[in-house]
Design an enzyme around this catalytic site. Structure first.
Site, PDB file in Angstrom:
ATOM      1  N   CYS A  29      15.191  -4.396  -4.707  1.00 34.84           N
ATOM      2  CA  CYS A  29      13.836  -4.675  -5.252  1.00 34.84           C
ATOM      3  C   CYS A  29      13.463  -6.352  -5.432  1.00 34.84           C
ATOM      4  O   CYS A  29      14.478  -7.201  -5.663  1.00 34.84           O
ATOM      5  CB  CYS A  29      13.414  -4.698  -6.476  1.00 34.84           C
ATOM      6  SG  CYS A  29      12.032  -5.979  -7.298  1.00 34.84           S
ATOM      7  N   ASP A  54      -4.143  -1.488  -8.201  1.00 37.20           N
ATOM      8  CA  ASP A  54      -4.435  -0.294  -8.349  1.00 37.20           C
ATOM      9  C   ASP A  54      -3.383  -0.150  -9.567  1.00 37.20           C
ATOM     10  O   ASP A  54      -3.202  -0.996 -10.311  1.00 37.20           O
ATOM     11  CB  ASP A  54      -4.062   0.212  -7.258  1.00 37.20           C
ATOM     12  CG  ASP A  54      -2.637   0.290  -6.807  1.00 37.20           C
ATOM     13  OD1 ASP A  54      -1.969  -0.078  -7.365  1.00 37.20           O
ATOM     14  OD2 ASP A  54      -2.590   1.183  -6.145  1.00 37.20           O
ATOM     15  N   GLU A  66      -7.975   7.527   2.490  1.00 36.51           N
ATOM     16  CA  GLU A  66      -8.159   7.065   1.003  1.00 36.51           C
ATOM     17  C   GLU A  66      -9.026   8.108  -0.098  1.00 36.51           C
ATOM     18  O   GLU A  66      -8.737   8.099  -1.344  1.00 36.51           O
ATOM     19  CB  GLU A  66      -8.953   5.612   1.456  1.00 36.51           C
ATOM     20  CG  GLU A  66      -8.200   4.242   1.885  1.00 36.51           C
ATOM     21  CD  GLU A  66      -7.105   3.940   1.296  1.00 36.51           C
ATOM     22  OE1 GLU A  66      -6.672   3.953  -0.529  1.00 36.51           O
ATOM     23  OE2 GLU A  66      -5.543   3.845   1.276  1.00 36.51           O
ATOM     24  N   CYS A  86       8.988   0.151  -8.447  1.00 37.78           N
ATOM     25  CA  CYS A  86       8.780  -0.166  -9.616  1.00 37.78           C
ATOM     26  C   CYS A  86       7.816   0.653 -10.112  1.00 37.78           C
ATOM     27  O   CYS A  86       6.937   0.847 -11.167  1.00 37.78           O
ATOM     28  CB  CYS A  86       7.982  -1.698 -10.046  1.00 37.78           C
ATOM     29  SG  CYS A  86       7.682  -2.196 -11.660  1.00 37.78           S
ATOM     30  N   CYS A 127      14.711  -0.472  -9.822  1.00 37.39           N
ATOM     31  CA  CYS A 127      15.448  -1.929  -9.258  1.00 37.39           C
ATOM     32  C   CYS A 127      15.876  -2.524  -8.544  1.00 37.39           C
ATOM     33  O   CYS A 127      16.135  -2.938  -7.232  1.00 37.39           O
ATOM     34  CB  CYS A 127      15.133  -3.239 -10.373  1.00 37.39           C
ATOM     35  SG  CYS A 127      14.539  -3.227 -11.607  1.00 37.39           S
ATOM     36  N   TYR A 186     -12.436   0.255  -4.906  1.00 36.07           N
ATOM     37  CA  TYR A 186     -11.116   0.175  -4.646  1.00 36.07           C
ATOM     38  C   TYR A 186     -11.051   0.858  -3.160  1.00 36.07           C
ATOM     39  O   TYR A 186     -10.507   0.325  -1.843  1.00 36.07           O
ATOM     40  CB  TYR A 186     -10.539   1.529  -5.054  1.00 36.07           C
ATOM     41  CG  TYR A 186      -8.945   1.344  -4.813  1.00 36.07           C
ATOM     42  CD1 TYR A 186      -7.832   0.188  -5.389  1.00 36.07           C
ATOM     43  CD2 TYR A 186      -9.015   2.559  -4.447  1.00 36.07           C
ATOM     44  CE1 TYR A 186      -6.786   0.500  -4.885  1.00 36.07           C
ATOM     45  CE2 TYR A 186      -7.240   2.723  -3.712  1.00 36.07           C
ATOM     46  CZ  TYR A 186      -6.834   1.905  -3.888  1.00 36.07           C
ATOM     47  OH  TYR A 186      -5.183   1.951  -3.366  1.00 36.07           O
TER      48      TYR A 186
END
Length: 316
Positions: free
Chosen positions: A219, A160, A57, A208, A214, A142
């Site tokens: 999606c 995010d 992270e 996305c 898509c 976060y």
């Protein structure tokens, strides 16, 4: 289908998600099934070790993921546990960070200090909740939530840039921080933060993105998606990452790397080594260099020693 006012949970405000369907379970199931069927195989997705997750992270902040993978693997090979990192010389950790172009070097300093906290304040055992993880040095909301989610399955809904884009397009959520938080929290199944947060971020990263894919990415939310139905794929403004080339961040990294190779360097020698157009009294001269060194000193990364005949810089 929009849920009626009578059935709207108290956690949502009017206008939060005009296109959110009533059948939320189908929405949730479709996303998780899509993610579990096929997703990008980042190595940190195969671990629940909180130390390994934390390293990933911190490294991923403003760094492309394909560059993070080899750095993450090299870092863990060198310091495989929080105890190993805590025992390391901080200058070695900072030099590693700079050598791998992982962004601001103070992140390396904070990661080292967080590992030290785990060993000295938590007896080598990571805290598990977002609130507890925020007590670690350099761990913001976060990152704390991501570690709680991916290591302990005990996090909140991640919000995010990717998640905001997905919610804005799919369910017509307004560009409002509180609205994004409420809708994201409502959608996440209880006790499923690990798979859910991975899945919805994957959706934003793969299907996305700024340029939607898509159909190509299959999606799973097309049948409900407001943008897919209307053809309007606008999204909230996304901050532009400043150019690294020629930035203060780039020169700060060069300074740290050089000082990692030498015990100490005087100002002008250092200046000429980090910049070909360095001139002591010029625009990019001693005053400019002192500003960079002052920033690094404020971050606890270098110190400056003033002598009678020269000034030298060295890593702390």
């Amino acid at each position: 289908m929009v849920e009626s006012d009578e059935g709207t949970p108290p956690s949502l405000a009017d206008g939060d998600a005009p296109s959110l369907p009533t059948d939320r379970e189908s929405v949730r199931d479709a996303l998780v099934e899509w993610y579990e069927a096929d997703h990008r195989e980042f190595p940190w997705r195969r671990t629940a070790d909180p130390y390994e997750v934390l390293v990933s992270e911190v490294m991923s902040q403003q760094t492309q993921l394909d560059r993070v993978v080899p750095a993450w693997e090299d870092f863990l090979e060198r310091w495989p546990t929080a105890a190993d990192l805590a025992a390391a010389d901080r200058s070695d950790v900072v030099a590693f960070w700079s050598d791998h172009s992982l962004g601001y070097n103070n992140r390396a300093k904070y990661l080292h200090e967080a590992a030290t906290q785990v060993e000295t304040e938590y007896d080598g055992t990571f805290p598990e909740t977002p609130g507890e993880l925020r007590e670690l040095m350099g761990v913001g909301p976060y990152t704390a939530n991501a570690v709680a989610s991916f290591a302990f399955n005990a996090g909140d809904a991640v919000v995010d840039t990717n998640v905001k884009r997905v919610l804005y397009r799919a369910f017509d959520v307004p560009d409002d921080e509180d609205a994004f938080e409420r809708v994201a929290s409502l959608l996440m199944p209880d006790g499923e933060s690990r798979v859910w947060n991975n899945a919805i971020m994957e959706l934003g990263g793969v299907a996305c993105g700024k340029q939607p894919r898509c159909d190509e990415a299959g999606c799973p939310w097309r049948e409900w998606c407001h943008a897919y139905g209307t053809g309007d794929f606008t999204a909230p403004d996304v901050p532009t990452q400043p150019s690294f080339e020629g930035s203060r961040r780039q020169f700060r990294g060069r300074i740290v790397r050089l000082l990692g190779e030498h015990d100490e360097m005087d100002l002008d020698t250092l200046g000429h080594r980090i910049r070909v157009d360095y001139t002591p009294d010029g625009e990019h001269g001693r005053e400019w260099l002192r500003g960079l060194l002052s920033d690094l000193a404020d971050d606890g990364l270098v110190r400056i020693e003033e002598g009678d005949d020269r000034t030298v810089a060295l890593l702390r």
